[in-house]
Design a protein around this motif. Structure first.
Motif, PDB file in Angstrom:
ATOM      1  N   HIS A  38      -0.156 -10.035   4.274  1.00 57.94           N
ATOM      2  CA  HIS A  38       0.749  -8.989   4.737  1.00 57.94           C
ATOM      3  C   HIS A  38       0.512  -7.761   3.867  1.00 57.94           C
ATOM      4  O   HIS A  38       0.726  -7.821   2.654  1.00 57.94           O
ATOM      5  CB  HIS A  38       2.212  -9.422   4.595  1.00 57.94           C
ATOM      6  CG  HIS A  38       2.558 -10.650   5.364  1.00 57.94           C
ATOM      7  ND1 HIS A  38       3.031 -10.598   6.652  1.00 57.94           N
ATOM      8  CD2 HIS A  38       2.497 -11.967   5.029  1.00 57.94           C
ATOM      9  CE1 HIS A  38       3.245 -11.834   7.083  1.00 57.94           C
ATOM     10  NE2 HIS A  38       2.936 -12.674   6.118  1.00 57.94           N
ATOM     11  N   ILE A  39       0.065  -6.655   4.468  1.00 57.74           N
ATOM     12  CA  ILE A  39      -0.118  -5.401   3.745  1.00 57.74           C
ATOM     13  C   ILE A  39       0.930  -4.449   4.292  1.00 57.74           C
ATOM     14  O   ILE A  39       0.942  -4.153   5.491  1.00 57.74           O
ATOM     15  CB  ILE A  39      -1.528  -4.821   3.928  1.00 57.74           C
ATOM     16  CG1 ILE A  39      -2.603  -5.871   3.591  1.00 57.74           C
ATOM     17  CG2 ILE A  39      -1.726  -3.595   3.050  1.00 57.74           C
ATOM     18  CD1 ILE A  39      -3.368  -6.342   4.760  1.00 57.74           C
TER      19      ILE A  39
ATOM     20  N   GLN B  96      -2.729  -0.217  14.068  1.00 58.32           N
ATOM     21  CA  GLN B  96      -2.578   1.099  14.684  1.00 58.32           C
ATOM     22  C   GLN B  96      -1.529   1.940  13.955  1.00 58.32           C
ATOM     23  O   GLN B  96      -1.775   3.087  13.615  1.00 58.32           O
ATOM     24  CB  GLN B  96      -2.239   0.979  16.164  1.00 58.32           C
ATOM     25  CG  GLN B  96      -2.244   2.324  16.864  1.00 58.32           C
ATOM     26  CD  GLN B  96      -2.187   2.187  18.376  1.00 58.32           C
ATOM     27  OE1 GLN B  96      -2.357   1.104  18.922  1.00 58.32           O
ATOM     28  NE2 GLN B  96      -1.962   3.285  19.051  1.00 58.32           N
ATOM     29  N   GLU B  97      -0.353   1.368  13.701  1.00 59.41           N
ATOM     30  CA  GLU B  97       0.683   2.107  12.968  1.00 59.41           C
ATOM     31  C   GLU B  97       0.517   1.969  11.468  1.00 59.41           C
ATOM     32  O   GLU B  97       0.894   2.858  10.713  1.00 59.41           O
ATOM     33  CB  GLU B  97       2.076   1.639  13.389  1.00 59.41           C
ATOM     34  CG  GLU B  97       2.432   2.091  14.784  1.00 59.41           C
ATOM     35  CD  GLU B  97       3.915   1.890  15.081  1.00 59.41           C
ATOM     36  OE1 GLU B  97       4.702   1.671  14.134  1.00 59.41           O
ATOM     37  OE2 GLU B  97       4.266   1.968  16.260  1.00 59.41           O
ATOM     38  N   ALA B  98      -0.018   0.841  11.020  1.00 59.56           N
ATOM     39  CA  ALA B  98      -0.352   0.570   9.613  1.00 59.56           C
ATOM     40  C   ALA B  98       0.841   0.679   8.667  1.00 59.56           C
ATOM     41  O   ALA B  98       0.678   1.051   7.513  1.00 59.56           O
ATOM     42  CB  ALA B  98      -1.499   1.457   9.155  1.00 59.56           C
ATOM     43  N   LYS B  99       2.014   0.329   9.157  1.00 56.81           N
ATOM     44  CA  LYS B  99       3.171   0.235   8.268  1.00 56.81           C
ATOM     45  C   LYS B  99       3.302  -1.186   7.734  1.00 56.81           C
ATOM     46  O   LYS B  99       3.756  -1.404   6.623  1.00 56.81           O
ATOM     47  CB  LYS B  99       4.451   0.646   8.994  1.00 56.81           C
ATOM     48  CG  LYS B  99       4.475   2.116   9.350  1.00 56.81           C
ATOM     49  CD  LYS B  99       5.751   2.480  10.061  1.00 56.81           C
ATOM     50  CE  LYS B  99       5.754   3.953  10.409  1.00 56.81           C
ATOM     51  NZ  LYS B  99       6.987   4.332  11.105  1.00 56.81           N
ATOM     52  N   TRP B 100       2.924  -2.148   8.583  1.00 49.50           N
ATOM     53  CA  TRP B 100       2.887  -3.559   8.196  1.00 49.50           C
ATOM     54  C   TRP B 100       1.724  -4.167   8.966  1.00 49.50           C
ATOM     55  O   TRP B 100       1.775  -4.314  10.176  1.00 49.50           O
ATOM     56  CB  TRP B 100       4.187  -4.244   8.546  1.00 49.50           C
ATOM     57  CG  TRP B 100       4.253  -5.714   8.250  1.00 49.50           C
ATOM     58  CD1 TRP B 100       3.272  -6.526   7.752  1.00 49.50           C
ATOM     59  CD2 TRP B 100       5.382  -6.558   8.435  1.00 49.50           C
ATOM     60  NE1 TRP B 100       3.714  -7.795   7.623  1.00 49.50           N
ATOM     61  CE2 TRP B 100       5.014  -7.860   8.028  1.00 49.50           C
ATOM     62  CE3 TRP B 100       6.671  -6.346   8.904  1.00 49.50           C
ATOM     63  CZ2 TRP B 100       5.880  -8.934   8.087  1.00 49.50           C
ATOM     64  CZ3 TRP B 100       7.538  -7.425   8.961  1.00 49.50           C
ATOM     65  CH2 TRP B 100       7.142  -8.700   8.551  1.00 49.50           C
ATOM     66  N   VAL B 101       0.679  -4.491   8.245  1.00 49.83           N
ATOM     67  CA  VAL B 101      -0.499  -5.104   8.861  1.00 49.83           C
ATOM     68  C   VAL B 101      -0.539  -6.565   8.448  1.00 49.83           C
ATOM     69  O   VAL B 101      -0.348  -6.906   7.278  1.00 49.83           O
ATOM     70  CB  VAL B 101      -1.798  -4.384   8.444  1.00 49.83           C
ATOM     71  CG1 VAL B 101      -3.022  -5.107   9.000  1.00 49.83           C
ATOM     72  CG2 VAL B 101      -1.786  -2.943   8.910  1.00 49.83           C
TER      73      VAL B 101
ATOM     74  N   GLY C  91       0.864  -1.179   0.000  1.00 48.05           N
ATOM     75  CA  GLY C  91       0.000   0.000   0.000  1.00 48.05           C
ATOM     76  C   GLY C  91       0.895   1.222   0.000  1.00 48.05           C
ATOM     77  O   GLY C  91       1.912   1.245   0.695  1.00 48.05           O
ATOM     78  N   ASN C  92       0.554   2.230  -0.785  1.00 46.82           N
ATOM     79  CA  ASN C  92       1.435   3.399  -0.951  1.00 46.82           C
ATOM     80  C   ASN C  92       1.643   4.207   0.326  1.00 46.82           C
ATOM     81  O   ASN C  92       2.641   4.898   0.452  1.00 46.82           O
ATOM     82  CB  ASN C  92       0.886   4.323  -2.040  1.00 46.82           C
ATOM     83  CG  ASN C  92       1.069   3.730  -3.414  1.00 46.82           C
ATOM     84  OD1 ASN C  92       2.041   3.035  -3.687  1.00 46.82           O
ATOM     85  ND2 ASN C  92       0.115   3.983  -4.292  1.00 46.82           N
ATOM     86  N   SER C  93       0.696   4.140   1.253  1.00 50.03           N
ATOM     87  CA  SER C  93       0.755   4.941   2.475  1.00 50.03           C
ATOM     88  C   SER C  93       0.063   4.175   3.592  1.00 50.03           C
ATOM     89  O   SER C  93      -0.620   3.178   3.349  1.00 50.03           O
ATOM     90  CB  SER C  93       0.041   6.277   2.258  1.00 50.03           C
ATOM     91  OG  SER C  93      -1.347   6.038   2.014  1.00 50.03           O
ATOM     92  N   THR C  94       0.211   4.670   4.818  1.00 48.18           N
ATOM     93  CA  THR C  94      -0.484   4.022   5.935  1.00 48.18           C
ATOM     94  C   THR C  94      -1.999   4.126   5.753  1.00 48.18           C
ATOM     95  O   THR C  94      -2.726   3.202   6.122  1.00 48.18           O
ATOM     96  CB  THR C  94      -0.052   4.630   7.278  1.00 48.18           C
ATOM     97  OG1 THR C  94      -0.288   6.035   7.263  1.00 48.18           O
ATOM     98  CG2 THR C  94       1.417   4.358   7.569  1.00 48.18           C
TER      99      THR C  94
END
Length: 115
Positions: free
Chosen positions: A88-89, A73-78, A42-45
């Motif tokens: 893995h997003i 919560q941080e949405a850098k690696w979900v 994903g391009n951004s959080t």
């Protein structure tokens, strides 16, 4: 055991929210934890959250149970754990840094042919 339709459906849900570079890895016989990894960028959080929300909202309609979601919560690696499928997003920098495709280099990429 997941069907090809369920796996393709998960990829479609990712693509609905413009997830990039989706790769599905077959981990059967390699991992004792899961059968498949779906890795997507994903391009951004904000986009990572949108992809995750779309998956958690719509996967159950495909017969895929979402067991847990980690990292939102941080949405850098979900990580979306669906048992036989782990999704893995990741933001681009996280995906490049962790390079899961290399880490799981013995896994075979799964492709779907359209007729």
């Amino acid at each position: 055991m997941l069907t090809d339709d369920q796996l393709q459906g998960a990829i479609t849900l990712v693509e609905e929210k413009k997830g990039r570079e989706a790769i599905l890895l077959d981990l059967k016989g390699i991992s004792m934890v899961t059968d498949y990894f779906l890795i997507v960028t994903g391009n951004s959080t904000t986009q990572v959250k949108a992809i995750t929300d779309n998956l958690t909202d719509k996967l159950p309609a495909l017969g895929v149970t979402v067991l847990r979601v980690e990292g939102l919560q941080e949405a850098k690696w979900v990580l979306v754990d669906c048992g036989d499928l782990v999704i893995h997003i990741m933001t681009p920098d996280q995906r490049e840094f962790y390079n899961l495709e290399r880490l799981w280099g013995d896994a075979k990429p799964v492709s779907f042919t359209t007729t």
